[in-house]
Design a protein around this motif. Structure first.
Motif, PDB file in Angstrom:
ATOM      1  N   LYS A 138       0.601  -0.890   0.018  1.00 21.39           N
ATOM      2  CA  LYS A 138      -0.154  -0.513  -0.137  1.00 21.39           C
ATOM      3  C   LYS A 138       0.898   1.260  -0.337  1.00 21.39           C
ATOM      4  CE  LYS A 138      -1.000   1.244   4.780  1.00 21.39           C
ATOM      5  NZ  LYS A 138      -2.133   1.549   6.076  1.00 21.39           N
ATOM      6  N   VAL A 139       0.070   2.189  -0.604  1.00 17.58           N
ATOM      7  CA  VAL A 139       1.134   3.540  -0.833  1.00 17.58           C
ATOM      8  C   VAL A 139       0.466   4.064   0.726  1.00 17.58           C
ATOM      9  CG1 VAL A 139       1.449   6.004  -1.414  1.00 17.58           C
ATOM     10  CG2 VAL A 139       1.040   3.668  -3.029  1.00 17.58           C
ATOM     11  N   ALA A 140       1.539   4.846   1.624  1.00 19.22           N
ATOM     12  CA  ALA A 140       1.573   5.480   2.543  1.00 19.22           C
ATOM     13  C   ALA A 140       1.523   6.795   2.352  1.00 19.22           C
ATOM     14  CB  ALA A 140       2.660   5.217   4.224  1.00 19.22           C
ATOM     15  N   GLN A 141       2.339   7.354   1.347  1.00 21.46           N
ATOM     16  CA  GLN A 141       2.081   8.822   0.949  1.00 21.46           C
ATOM     17  C   GLN A 141       3.311   8.482  -0.411  1.00 21.46           C
ATOM     18  OE1 GLN A 141       4.884  11.133   3.746  1.00 21.46           O
ATOM     19  NE2 GLN A 141       4.394  12.806   2.799  1.00 21.46           N
ATOM     20  N   SER A 142       2.531   9.190  -1.096  1.00 16.52           N
ATOM     21  CA  SER A 142       2.950   9.845  -2.669  1.00 16.52           C
ATOM     22  C   SER A 142       2.540  11.620  -2.612  1.00 16.52           C
ATOM     23  CB  SER A 142       2.190   9.119  -3.303  1.00 16.52           C
ATOM     24  OG  SER A 142       2.686   9.196  -4.945  1.00 16.52           O
ATOM     25  N   THR A 143       4.389  11.794  -3.594  1.00 17.41           N
ATOM     26  CA  THR A 143       4.689  13.274  -4.044  1.00 17.41           C
ATOM     27  C   THR A 143       4.753  13.205  -4.663  1.00 17.41           C
ATOM     28  OG1 THR A 143       6.535  13.188  -3.484  1.00 17.41           O
ATOM     29  CG2 THR A 143       5.127  14.265  -1.666  1.00 17.41           C
ATOM     30  N   GLY A 144       4.354  12.119  -6.175  1.00 16.95           N
ATOM     31  CA  GLY A 144       4.962  12.112  -7.733  1.00 16.95           C
ATOM     32  C   GLY A 144       6.816  11.376  -7.870  1.00 16.95           C
ATOM     33  N   ASN A 145       7.828  12.404  -7.231  1.00 17.28           N
ATOM     34  CA  ASN A 145       8.292  11.892  -7.483  1.00 17.28           C
ATOM     35  C   ASN A 145       9.422  11.115  -6.521  1.00 17.28           C
ATOM     36  OD1 ASN A 145       9.224  12.388 -10.598  1.00 17.28           O
ATOM     37  ND2 ASN A 145       9.600  14.866  -9.413  1.00 17.28           N
ATOM     38  N   THR A 146       7.917  11.404  -5.279  1.00 21.78           N
ATOM     39  CA  THR A 146       9.089  10.256  -4.229  1.00 21.78           C
ATOM     40  C   THR A 146       7.645   9.688  -3.413  1.00 21.78           C
ATOM     41  OG1 THR A 146      10.538  12.184  -3.144  1.00 21.78           O
ATOM     42  CG2 THR A 146       9.786  10.510  -1.730  1.00 21.78           C
ATOM     43  N   THR A 147       7.498   8.134  -3.416  1.00 22.42           N
ATOM     44  CA  THR A 147       6.444   7.776  -2.608  1.00 22.42           C
ATOM     45  C   THR A 147       7.246   6.669  -1.646  1.00 22.42           C
ATOM     46  OG1 THR A 147       5.820   7.937  -4.658  1.00 22.42           O
ATOM     47  CG2 THR A 147       4.348   6.060  -3.413  1.00 22.42           C
ATOM     48  N   THR A 148       6.725   6.368  -0.850  1.00 21.74           N
ATOM     49  CA  THR A 148       6.481   5.820   0.600  1.00 21.74           C
ATOM     50  C   THR A 148       5.769   4.394   0.549  1.00 21.74           C
ATOM     51  OG1 THR A 148       7.176   7.736   2.527  1.00 21.74           O
ATOM     52  CG2 THR A 148       6.385   5.439   2.667  1.00 21.74           C
ATOM     53  N   VAL A 149       6.017   3.395   0.202  1.00 22.74           N
ATOM     54  CA  VAL A 149       5.132   2.216   0.186  1.00 22.74           C
ATOM     55  C   VAL A 149       5.602   1.097   1.435  1.00 22.74           C
ATOM     56  CG1 VAL A 149       5.740   0.398  -1.514  1.00 22.74           C
ATOM     57  CG2 VAL A 149       5.881   2.404  -2.434  1.00 22.74           C
ATOM     58  N   GLU A 150       4.450   0.854   1.921  1.00 24.70           N
ATOM     59  CA  GLU A 150       4.113  -0.282   2.897  1.00 24.70           C
ATOM     60  C   GLU A 150       4.096  -1.540   2.773  1.00 24.70           C
ATOM     61  OE1 GLU A 150       1.683   0.488   6.004  1.00 24.70           O
ATOM     62  OE2 GLU A 150       3.037   2.610   6.851  1.00 24.70           O
ATOM     63  N   VAL A 151       5.074  -2.847   2.735  1.00 23.35           N
ATOM     64  CA  VAL A 151       5.301  -4.334   2.083  1.00 23.35           C
ATOM     65  C   VAL A 151       5.166  -5.247   3.292  1.00 23.35           C
ATOM     66  CG1 VAL A 151       6.063  -5.789   0.417  1.00 23.35           C
ATOM     67  CG2 VAL A 151       6.482  -3.687  -0.202  1.00 23.35           C
ATOM     68  N   TRP A 152       3.511  -5.443   3.150  1.00 25.19           N
ATOM     69  CA  TRP A 152       4.095  -6.381   3.776  1.00 25.19           C
ATOM     70  C   TRP A 152       3.618  -7.836   3.311  1.00 25.19           C
ATOM     71  CZ3 TRP A 152      -1.839  -9.150   4.780  1.00 25.19           C
ATOM     72  CH2 TRP A 152      -1.915 -10.323   6.083  1.00 25.19           C
ATOM     73  N   CYS A 153       5.251  -8.437   4.028  1.00 23.95           N
ATOM     74  CA  CYS A 153       5.504  -9.865   3.861  1.00 23.95           C
ATOM     75  C   CYS A 153       5.778 -11.236   4.654  1.00 23.95           C
ATOM     76  CB  CYS A 153       7.091 -10.076   3.756  1.00 23.95           C
ATOM     77  SG  CYS A 153       7.742  -8.276   2.654  1.00 23.95           S
ATOM     78  N   SER A 154       6.487 -12.273   4.328  1.00 21.32           N
ATOM     79  CA  SER A 154       5.625 -13.701   5.137  1.00 21.32           C
ATOM     80  C   SER A 154       6.879 -14.038   4.615  1.00 21.32           C
ATOM     81  CB  SER A 154       5.223 -14.442   4.629  1.00 21.32           C
ATOM     82  OG  SER A 154       5.415 -15.477   5.181  1.00 21.32           O
ATOM     83  N   GLY A 155       8.677 -14.166   5.862  1.00 24.03           N
ATOM     84  CA  GLY A 155       9.406 -14.555   4.900  1.00 24.03           C
ATOM     85  C   GLY A 155      10.106 -16.093   5.919  1.00 24.03           C
ATOM     86  N   LEU A 156      10.677 -16.527   5.242  1.00 23.31           N
ATOM     87  CA  LEU A 156      11.674 -17.984   5.528  1.00 23.31           C
ATOM     88  C   LEU A 156      13.055 -17.598   6.144  1.00 23.31           C
ATOM     89  CD1 LEU A 156       9.049 -20.514   3.229  1.00 23.31           C
ATOM     90  CD2 LEU A 156       9.303 -19.817   5.277  1.00 23.31           C
ATOM     91  N   LEU A 157      13.258 -18.495   7.584  1.00 27.66           N
ATOM     92  CA  LEU A 157      14.908 -17.721   7.541  1.00 27.66           C
ATOM     93  C   LEU A 157      15.364 -19.384   8.198  1.00 27.66           C
ATOM     94  CD1 LEU A 157      17.269 -16.145   7.848  1.00 27.66           C
ATOM     95  CD2 LEU A 157      16.614 -15.193   9.399  1.00 27.66           C
ATOM     96  N   GLY A 158      16.512 -19.782   7.870  1.00 28.75           N
ATOM     97  CA  GLY A 158      16.492 -20.689   8.836  1.00 28.75           C
ATOM     98  C   GLY A 158      17.885 -21.571   7.881  1.00 28.75           C
ATOM     99  N   LEU A 159      18.739 -22.834   8.667  1.00 27.73           N
ATOM    100  CA  LEU A 159      19.471 -23.436   7.644  1.00 27.73           C
ATOM    101  C   LEU A 159      18.706 -24.680   7.956  1.00 27.73           C
ATOM    102  CD1 LEU A 159      21.859 -23.242   6.743  1.00 27.73           C
ATOM    103  CD2 LEU A 159      22.826 -24.763   9.241  1.00 27.73           C
ATOM    104  N   ALA A 160      18.365 -26.034   6.823  1.00 23.72           N
ATOM    105  CA  ALA A 160      18.361 -26.617   6.787  1.00 23.72           C
ATOM    106  C   ALA A 160      19.329 -28.004   6.652  1.00 23.72           C
ATOM    107  CB  ALA A 160      17.341 -26.720   5.515  1.00 23.72           C
ATOM    108  N   GLY A 161      18.965 -29.186   8.101  1.00 27.43           N
ATOM    109  CA  GLY A 161      20.496 -30.137   8.026  1.00 27.43           C
ATOM    110  C   GLY A 161      20.144 -30.661   8.840  1.00 27.43           C
ATOM    111  N   GLU A 162      20.652 -32.359   9.012  1.00 31.85           N
ATOM    112  CA  GLU A 162      20.354 -32.698   9.819  1.00 31.85           C
ATOM    113  C   GLU A 162      20.235 -32.407  11.604  1.00 31.85           C
ATOM    114  OE1 GLU A 162      18.399 -35.811   9.823  1.00 31.85           O
ATOM    115  OE2 GLU A 162      18.351 -35.686   7.504  1.00 31.85           O
TER     116      GLU A 162
END
Length: 272
Positions: free
Chosen positions: A184-208
């Motif tokens: 979603k755009v939080a603020q926009s002034t033409g050449n400058t725009t603030t965008v919020e990105v909602w995310c899901s993430g994976l992080l870790g080391l896969a191994g036995e």
């Protein structure tokens, strides 16, 4: 012949009417077979409904007419619906570029930049510098590289079970992926725009014997973008936790399953 002398006849004046014989088997009177006509009516009805549905969908978020009885009653395009517009031109395996100079283009850029910032390449110096040079506004590249170098230290790598250079030890698969859920755009002034990105993430080391198994997290990245050199580039960005859903009851996959999934399933180019 008097009335009633002949079975099956009635007499009114000089007119005799032959009554239909009853079913000798005692069944109900037979009716014409109408299955074919009913099938035709059903087919026609389905076709009419489909045509009406398509026509209704094509109206989309168009402007309303002058009729007071229908004004404001048409459905509007949802602000969270994808546009279907192809926003970028990029080769497979590279960070997308060439975003439109619009709020939609800024959101597409932010979503793809979030993926890059959350990738495993950020954990090694060469890969990290390449990403930053592609997504950071030119005047901020040097300072961003220095700031990330202070964050991605050998100590940080070891805390994740990685080698000092951010690579995975032999026999292990390092997983670091970010998937945008929405923007979603939080603020926009033409050449400058603030965008919020909602995310899901994976992080870790896969191994036995990994002491840092792959886990899931939810977070929101806020990016301030500027239009520079014909594209959207990041000026600054920050991250906060959530919004996070209630965890489900899915069975955790084995290390082998997770490693195989990371190797076999590629990522996407995101578009708003």
């Amino acid at each position: 012949m008097s009335p009633g002398d002949e079975q099956g006849y009635t007499e009114t004046g000089h007119t005799r009417t032959r009554l239909p014989d009853s079913d000798p088997y005692g069944g109900a009177p037979r009716r014409p077979h109408r299955s074919s006509s009913r099938s035709l009516v059903t087919v026609v009805g389905v076709v009419v409904l489909l045509i009406a549905a398509i026509a209704f969908a094509n109206r989309g978020g168009g402007s309303g007419g002058d009729d007071a009885t229908t004004k404001g009653s048409k459905p509007q395009t949802s602000s969270t619906a994808p546009s279907g517009t192809r926003p970028v031109q990029a080769n497979s395996g590279t960070i997308p570029s060439g975003f439109a100079h619009t709020d939609q283009g800024a959101q597409s850029a932010a979503a793809n930049y979030a993926v890059a910032l959350g990738s495993a390449d950020m954990f090694n110096k060469a890969g990290r510098d390449s990403i930053l040079q592609a997504i950071i506004t030119p005047s901020r590249v040097a300072s961003s590289e220095a700031a990330f170098d202070k964050a991605y230290t050998p100590v940080f790598s070891k805390s994740l079970g990685l080698n000092d250079d951010g690579t995975a030890p032999k026999g292990y698969t390092f997983v670091s992926r970010t998937s945008p859920i929405g923007t979603k755009v939080a603020q926009s002034t033409g050449n400058t725009t603030t965008v919020e990105v909602w995310c899901s993430g994976l992080l870790g080391l896969a191994g036995e014997n990994s002491t840092n198994p792959v886990t899931n997290s939810w977070f929101t990245i806020t990016m301030e973008l500027e239009w520079a050199a014909g594209d959207w580039k990041i000026i600054t960005h920050s991250q906060k936790e959530g919004p996070a859903p209630v965890p489900g009851d899915d069975r955790a996959s084995s290390a082998d399953e997770m490693s195989k999934a990371v190797d076999e399933y590629g990522g996407f180019t995101y578009a708003r």
